[in-house]
Design an enzyme around this catalytic site. Structure first.
Site, short mmCIF file in Angstrom:
data_model
loop_
_atom_site.label_atom_id
_atom_site.label_comp_id
_atom_site.label_asym_id
_atom_site.label_seq_id
_atom_site.Cartn_x
_atom_site.Cartn_y
_atom_site.Cartn_z
N PRO A 69 4.55 4.92 2.29
CA PRO A 69 3.27 4.21 2.19
C PRO A 69 2.18 4.98 1.43
O PRO A 69 1.13 4.42 1.15
CB PRO A 69 2.87 4.04 3.66
CG PRO A 69 3.48 5.20 4.37
CD PRO A 69 4.73 5.54 3.62
N ARG A 99 -11.58 6.42 4.80
CA ARG A 99 -11.61 5.01 5.17
C ARG A 99 -13.01 4.56 5.55
O ARG A 99 -13.95 5.34 5.58
CB ARG A 99 -10.67 4.77 6.35
CG ARG A 99 -9.27 5.23 6.09
CD ARG A 99 -8.35 4.70 7.15
NE ARG A 99 -8.56 3.26 7.29
CZ ARG A 99 -7.73 2.45 7.89
NH1 ARG A 99 -6.63 2.90 8.42
NH2 ARG A 99 -7.99 1.15 7.98
N TYR A 126 -1.99 11.45 6.04
CA TYR A 126 -0.53 11.39 5.96
C TYR A 126 -0.04 12.83 6.02
O TYR A 126 -0.41 13.64 5.16
CB TYR A 126 -0.08 10.75 4.66
CG TYR A 126 -0.32 9.26 4.59
CD1 TYR A 126 0.52 8.38 5.26
CD2 TYR A 126 -1.36 8.73 3.83
CE1 TYR A 126 0.32 7.01 5.19
CE2 TYR A 126 -1.57 7.36 3.76
CZ TYR A 126 -0.72 6.50 4.44
OH TYR A 126 -0.92 5.15 4.36
N ASP A 149 -3.73 -0.19 4.24
CA ASP A 149 -5.17 -0.28 4.03
C ASP A 149 -5.62 -0.19 2.57
O ASP A 149 -6.71 -0.61 2.25
CB ASP A 149 -5.90 0.77 4.86
CG ASP A 149 -5.39 2.17 4.56
OD1 ASP A 149 -4.51 2.32 3.69
OD2 ASP A 149 -5.87 3.11 5.20
#
Lengths: 688, 688
Positions: free
Chosen positions: A366, A282, A290, A54
């Site tokens: 990531p 987001r 995470y 993202d």
């Protein structure tokens, strides 16, 4: 086209792209913008709807803008402005120790944002449709089954040396299997590195009814963007090198209900004993967490047992880390887990006919938001090269720069990720004597430095025929030896002089952006907005003070050479085509806008006349103050002398390839001779 | 629903909109955003594809942005930055005498742009589809045939007092007839004021086969946006008042081939003897030319013979005016002609049930780019009022402010246009003694002053229950007497004190925009971006220095009143709905962002908690410096004291309605009592 060996109909295509994730779509986008015949296949029958990658870094946004949809991402995304560091105090309780800007101010006209991968794929699909006029569509539920390269044909520009057989899957076969969970929340484990390749095969082959049909495709070039368990990579027999760690992390996309004060900031939280947590705020009120899973460890084979990992286990770990703050949620959009490791493929291409990009050639953790960005940037580097070679415009040997340029980036990326992951997954040091713990100062320092790397703007491509600079091409790249003609090599001293003409435009780095005004209508533009991804090289003429007679004479002389019949510009332009169809000349001058006149002061080649539509009013710019948006100070920022200017050659992907004086037309000619497939004599032989 | 009097099926609708040009679509867009049941009909069977209006003023862009598509217009448009004035020198030859900015710097975050009306209609249609979830669609080829208002029902909120019969046209009937020209270029004469109303009737009724079907619609409200020859206006028996001039102008959209140096600037050219020309640079290399036709004059009836007007005649007139520069073209996109005149309708509504907007109530010359802008702005004023009245949220008497507010703007517009047209169409004075000629100094002065007016940002609505300010409501409006309750009136002295609390936010004008940061995530926003067109009123709390204990106490007291059970906010919120569903409270404070904490320093009502999604992180802003976009200096620009702040009430269309101290909660309560349909006692009786 007949049915050969039971492999169904046969057809030719210039470029076959395997995999329609962000990397594959980037490659397809280039083909659409360059007007190259291409097909895109993906074994899955739907694009991503939630979860996955993202984060979009500055450079990715610049690239999106060059394709025409930067604004869509910018508008829909959540913008991340600040990173907050949380660490245990002397009482062991977490507290905010630092705030740093998420994107280094002044680096780009964009800053880091977060938008769902499914939307990014949507932007690409719309863009590909628009530019290919519907000619390139993603074919879903199509599985490659064999790939062969006919080595006897790899040096023949007209040949289709790569043969791929494809099977069209049934609907059921192409639908990814998700872990069944009571919550019905989408999970990403089927794409996680905790899934074995066997599972993947099982996934595709589970259907007993082989209703699909087969076909055989002959391609000039194949680009494999088919992910971490790339079929293309396996078909070539290449391996990822590197290793996994013992660190297992979980990922949750939730709408948080919490009293933690920084939940809308990007946060790096190190708890004293319970592991680490990163918060990525987001869009749609969600945050991504995470979460280090200290209670899950790999088994004897080095793999974690994925059946033990549930959203509940991940969430409870997050609650422990963020304690004493309360954290809860009702809505979870997606979850997954992964095991940290860093791997890079030894080869990024085979015979310069089959290329690998993205997760197929580099995997890592990531959290730095690098995966999708670097993968797309791989194909932003590769796509125009393949497209222009397929069209016969550039020499085929530029294709070797893909590996030297991008494998080097991948190597840098895993080095960065290795260091960053260790610092982030480690237990924070209790004090300076706790040498086994991670120093939070060192972590902050790595994070801050990492931000420049992570922006994608520190990429500096090494010497090649595309990048005329001094130094050891192998050392500046991934170690491989390039076939650079002698004319495309430059000494340290000579290069120093050239680079001094535009100190803010390092050869090998992307052309940075400052505001200039269109001479004809006074509109301010970020100059990078004029460097569209249309497959054209560009010559940027910093014309300097055009009102000085001596400078005007220099510009006139340069333009006379540019007008001459047999130079690279004339020679590469197909007969009957507009003079700017392969290489576009753009001008930035430094005189006052109101004292200058496009038609009177600038040679015609800088604003070409068309008998149907008149003068071109969109090629000459001025470094002057605008009515509403201030002064871009482009000359100052580019480090170019305001009197004398200079000339810069720019690649289709916005990287600076060559710098020279206005007198150095022969240098410019040589640069392009090293790249372009120029006809042997005269012009027009390259006709469309 | 049966067939009554041969008029086909019957149905009810809250709002019927007649005409799907920019004004009608603006009204429809409000209905979509407010969630009101509406139908939109248009007699023509296709939207506009070329020509027509094209200029977008700052205020229109702010409005588009509030609806969600300002960025689309901004991206596609040609941006006009500068106006060049060309006048005859002493030798009679035209030369550039002045340059002025097209948009006054600092006025808005937007500047004037040009984009084709067809694209604007496309943006609206996409927006209406998105927000109405497909519920509101334009029904084309539908002609209204009769309109009656049942006066016995006009004061009944639940009634549908307006009955309209509709006929669904055949394809052939609904296609506008274009003048047959050899060039096959689209022309706009069928919409020009050079067309008689008889021609229009002929156009619609020419088909002999009456294949269409009829129906009867009962509407609560009807909005007529059906253009200069409005059927709705004629059905109401209203007339436009004013008169035509002898000035005839032609319009051409061409790609110019020319040596005129300023063809990409907006130019006002006065030739010595051949009339005047305006250049409007457009998208796709085109320019629009407005050309005075000195050789075409009205006949005895006062009308020009439109059969004499061809693109050739118009173009030859342009060539004469721009001489000695050469002007030619190969491509013409569209052309039309018109006769300058200024007219305003005496009434903008009937019984506050049927409303007229746009060209239906004001016509004038197009050169100042006002027609489409003012028309859309009419409906931006009207739409939310009708929508919220239809939903029962606001009192029906606010509908009378439509005429008082917008007829006043129309009157100002024709005064401006009358003066401007005379100055632009007149022969330039040869010298100061030539008193019959137009002084070019006077023209420039009028143009510069006109730019503020033309931006749409000087609109200042008069006193009403929606605008609490002192002065004579009739004089501040269009002269009509309003039904303002005594509690909504304010003395000159009292108003002076209130206005002094926010000198940069004049009551009656639109809430201007400066950058502030979101407290929770540090993202910079133009504050106006948070004033979305969703039908909500807003209370903007300038909380001042929240870190001062005494100021915090003032804010706490205000918020306590806002939390109390029986105030306007609680009373108007439907039971079970979120507290921000009708009125949204936004906060801007002036302390340092990093020294303040959303959860700790701000009362909960300013960032309401939702049990499903947690705290609201998108309502509290800070006037502080951002990492990448500088300091908005909002307090300074709004003229608000940084320590003490104030409170501002904002209408759904972004106009400032009320200003008061934090202590003046009762003033705020009174303001909303004058507007809202509050339940008699307690709350929750307004349930959805």
């Amino acid at each position: 086209m007949g049915d050969m060996n039971g492999k169904g109909p046969e057809s030719n295509v210039d470029v076959l792209i395997i995999g329609a994730g962000p990397a594959g779509l980037m490659a397809a986008s280039w083909m659409a913008h360059c007007g190259v015949k291409a097909r895109v296949i993906d074994k899955r029958n739907a694009k991503v709807f939630c979860g996955q990658a993202d984060g979009l870094q500055c450079r990715s946004l610049e690239i999106f803008d060059s394709l025409g949809f930067g604004d869509r991402a910018w508008k829909e995304a959540n913008h991340m402005l600040e990173i907050c560091m949380w660490n245990p105090g002397s009482d062991g309780v977490i507290r905010r120790s630092d705030r740093i800007p998420d994107t280094i101010p002044g680096l780009s006209r964009f800053s880091q944002i977060v938008v769902h991968q499914g939307r990014i794929e949507r932007f690409f699909l719309d863009n590909i449709k628009k530019y290919s006029k519907g000619g390139i569509q993603v074919e879903r539920g199509v599985l490659p089954e064999s790939l062969t390269i006919d080595e006897s044909k790899v040096d023949d520009d007209a040949a289709y040396p790569v043969t791929v057989t494809l099977r069209h899957l049934s609907e059921e076969e192409a639908t990814p299997k998700q872990q069944i969970s009571a919550s019905k929340v989408s999970d990403g484990l089927f794409r996680s590195n905790l899934t074995y390749e066997d599972d993947e095969d099982d996934l595709i082959k589970k259907s007993s009814s082989r209703t699909g049909t087969s076909e055989t495709v002959h391609a000039k070039y194949v680009i494999g963007c088919d992910g971490a368990r790339s079929w293309t990579r396996r078909a070539l027999g290449y391996e990822l090198e590197g290793e996994a760690t013992d660190f297992i992390w979980g990922v949750l996309d939730i709408i948080p209900i919490t009293d933690f004060p920084d939940v809308r900031m990007r946060c790096a939280i190190h708890s004293a004993e319970n592991g680490s947590l990163m918060i990525i705020p987001r869009e749609n009120k969600m945050v991504r967490l995470y979460i280090q899973l200290k209670e899950v460890t790999p088994d004897a084979t080095g793999r974690a047992d994925r059946s033990k990992i549930t959203p509940d286990i991940i969430f409870r770990a997050a609650q422990k880390i963020i304690s004493p703050y309360k954290l809860d949620y009702e809505y979870c959009d997606w979850w997954t887990a992964y095991q940290i490791g860093q791997r890079v493929c030894t080869n990024f291409d085979a015979q310069r006919r089959v290329f690998l990009a993205g997760d197929a050639v580099h995997t890592h953790s990531p959290k730095a938001g690098q995966g999708m960005n670097v993968s797309m940037q791989d194909c932003y580097n590769l796509g125009w090269k393949v497209g222009l070679v397929a069209k016969g415009i550039v020499k085929r040997n530029i294709l070797e720069t893909y590996q030297s340029e991008r494998r080097r980036v991948a190597q840098d990326l895993i080095d960065f990720d290795h260091k960053f992951s260790r610092l982030f997954s480690g237990r924070p040091a209790k004090d300076v004597l706790d040498t086994e713990g991670v120093s939070m100062e060192e972590f902050k320092d790595a994070f801050s430095k990492g931000n420049l790397f992570a922006s994608g703007l520190s990429v500096d491509y090494g010497a090649s025929n595309l990048i005329l600079k001094s130094g050891d091409a192998a050392k500046q790249g991934d170690g491989s030896i390039l076939d650079i003609p002698a004319t495309s090599q430059v000494t340290v001293e000579a290069f120093k002089e050239k680079q001094a003409l535009a100190t803010g435009l390092p050869v090998g780095m992307r052309f940075s952006s400052f505001k200039v005004l269109n001479q004809a209508d006074a509109r301010p533009w970020h100059f990078q907005e004029r460097l569209k991804a249309d497959g054209r090289f560009r010559v940027v003429v910093f014309a300097g003070n055009i009102l000085s007679a001596s400078q005007k004479a220099r510009v006139d002389t340069f333009c006379k050479a540019l007008e001459a019949p047999d130079n690279f510009l004339r020679a590469i332009t197909p007969s009957g085509a507009a003079i700017d169809s392969v290489i576009e000349v753009l001008t930035i001058h430094s005189s006052k806008r109101v004292d200058t006149d496009l038609l009177k002061d600038f040679p015609a080649i800088l604003h070409p006349f068309d008998e149907h539509t008149g003068w071109d009013y969109w090629k000459v710019f001025v470094d002057d103050v605008s009515y509403h948006e201030g002064l871009g100070a482009a000359y100052e920022n580019y480090g170019v002398d305001k009197e004398r200017g200079c000339v810069v050659a720019v690649r289709p992907d916005q990287y600076v390839g060559w710098i020279g004086e206005l007198e150095d037309f022969s240098g410019l000619q040589t640069y392009f001779e090293g790249i372009l497939n120029l006809p042997q004599a005269g012009h027009g032989e390259n006709g469309s």
